[in-house]
Design an enzyme around this catalytic site. Structure first.
Site, PDB file in Angstrom:
ATOM      1  N   GLY A 181      57.920  62.429  24.854  1.00  0.00           N
ATOM      2  CA  GLY A 181      56.743  63.274  24.986  1.00  0.00           C
ATOM      3  C   GLY A 181      56.886  64.275  26.119  1.00  0.00           C
ATOM      4  O   GLY A 181      56.569  65.464  25.972  1.00  0.00           O
ATOM      5  N   ASP A 182      57.400  63.806  27.262  1.00  0.00           N
ATOM      6  CA  ASP A 182      57.611  64.686  28.407  1.00  0.00           C
ATOM      7  C   ASP A 182      58.658  65.749  28.099  1.00  0.00           C
ATOM      8  O   ASP A 182      58.467  66.937  28.405  1.00  0.00           O
ATOM      9  CB  ASP A 182      58.065  63.863  29.615  1.00  0.00           C
ATOM     10  N   THR A 183      59.778  65.341  27.518  1.00  0.00           N
ATOM     11  CA  THR A 183      60.854  66.302  27.291  1.00  0.00           C
ATOM     12  C   THR A 183      60.497  67.304  26.195  1.00  0.00           C
ATOM     13  O   THR A 183      60.909  68.468  26.262  1.00  0.00           O
ATOM     14  CB  THR A 183      62.168  65.588  26.956  1.00  0.00           C
ATOM     15  N   ALA A 186      58.232  69.816  27.868  1.00  0.00           N
ATOM     16  CA  ALA A 186      59.047  70.665  28.732  1.00  0.00           C
ATOM     17  C   ALA A 186      59.834  71.671  27.905  1.00  0.00           C
ATOM     18  O   ALA A 186      59.959  72.848  28.269  1.00  0.00           O
ATOM     19  CB  ALA A 186      59.997  69.803  29.555  1.00  0.00           C
TER      20      ALA A 186
END
Length: 396
Positions: A181-183, A186
């Protein structure tokens, strides 16, 4: 700039260019993954990234990862300069404003409202620097009823639909194994910044890129929403298979596991030949894509019974001979010793003042004329580059 030294298990090529984003300045104010990974991507493409860190404390990411000396920081902070700035002080806020006034892109992944609380309102920053592009990565976005909620990668994965379909059907939802989810947020933030740079080339104006965790996950959920809206179908957890797509699974070998994807008619016929069971390709139960989908469980059993009599290398040789899409399930050790990884320099060794050198993934994707590169290792000390950046950017 430094040369990367290859070995028999990893390799690298001399750095011959500065990257497509050479000359672009980035201020990174985020921490952990979502903001910093966006900064890593831009830095890999050639941008100069000044990472603002709290004096003495730094980004908690410095301490994340496995092992006695965590190495994740070495990857996510490569191609960056560490600048110690206390954003909670007036002096630190003024330093940040001065740096941002010289920047092309600002990245932040704080809860919405944090920049404004620190007297760094995007409206004011863009008034001082009309060409500024601000990438704001958050859990739920800068607007909407959930905007002020604390967001985390796993929560975005759950809200975006990912967690509901990952894992075995008789167990609780599983995670990907990486902070997807973070990547994703980003990566979409980086894509937005690149699009905004092109728009600025035409208009001279910057803009805000609003990248959220849950929407970034939602973007890769294929036809999950229309399948429900139009057909009333809700995707569920199905383990290692895709329902109605067969054979396409991870199959056991006598010494490991191997993934085979032979769900197309012509490919399945070749697999049947490799198995020494060519009659499967004309059997009414397996002759067509739809028929194989209806008999998925029994077909998987047939394929698995056959693969379990072979070693992984034996199976791989057959799959290559019969042109069946297939592959080993790699771990890090496999990657570091695979000849294709070596030939394409997918893993490089980066010099490190503490560890000597650190093997890590190269920069991707590959550009033929302006390739990305790892031009400098991650800063190991908080604020080690403060004087250099302030002198070069602000002539202090």
């Amino acid at each position: 700039m430094f040369d990367l030294t290859g070995t028999t298990s990893t390799s690298s090529a001399p750095i011959t260019g500065k990257g497509a984003l050479d000359g672009i300045r980035v201020v990174e104010m985020g921490q952990l993954i979502a903001g910093p990974f966006c900064g890593q991507l831009l830095g890999d493409m050639g941008a100069e990234v000044a990472k603002l860190e709290s004096p003495g404390v730094g980004d908690p990411m410095r301490h994340w990862g496995q092992g006695e000396i965590p190495t994740w920081w070495r990857v996510i902070a490569r191609n960056k300069y560490s600048v110690a700035v206390d954003l909670r002080s007036e002096e630190g806020q003024q330093t940040a404003r001065d740096l941002i006034a010289k920047a092309d892109i600002l990245i932040e992944n704080f809860r919405p409202g944090t920049l404004e609380k620190w007297n760094l309102n995007p409206v004011d920053l863009m008034a001082a620097n009309p060409g500024l592009i601000i990438v704001r990565v958050s859990g739920y976005g800068q607007t909407g009823p959930y905007a002020s909620r604390a967001g985390f990668g796993g929560i975005g994965e759950a809200m975006g639909g990912w967690r509901a379909i990952v894992g075995e059907p008789d167990r609780a939802p599983s995670r990907m194994g990486v902070s997807i989810g973070d990547t994703l947020a980003a990566t979409y933030g980086c894509m937005g910044a690149l699009a905004a740079l092109e728009a600025r080339r035409k208009t001279g104006r910057g803009q805000i890129v609003d990248s959220t965790l849950y929407e970034s996950v939602l973007q890769v959920m294929e036809s999950l929403v229309p399948e429900y809206a139009i057909n009333g179908h809700k995707r569920t957890r199905t383990g290692s298979v895709l329902p109605k797509i067969a054979p396409s699974n991870v199959y056991p070998c006598s010494d490991g596991e191997y993934l085979i994807g032979a769900n197309q008619d012509a490919v399945f016929a070749r697999l049947a030949q490799a198995m020494g069971q060519p009659e499967l390709a004309t059997d009414a139960r397996y002759a067509t894509h739809l028929a194989r989908g209806e008999h998925q469980t029994e077909l998987d059993q047939i394929v698995g019974d056959w693969t379990s009599t072979l070693k992984v290398q034996e199976l791989e040789d057959l799959m290559i001979e019969y042109a069946v899409p297939a592959g080993r399930v790699y771990d890090a050790e496999d990657m570091m010793n695979d000849p294709h990884f070596v030939a394409r320099e997918a893993i490089v060794r980066v010099p490190d003042a503490v560890l000597g050198e650190v093997p890590m993934q190269n920069t991707f994707p590959r550009l033929s004329d302006t390739p990305g590169s790892i031009r400098r290792p991650a800063p190991l000390e908080v604020g080690q580059d403060t004087s250099e950046i302030l002198e070069r950017w602000l002539a202090r």
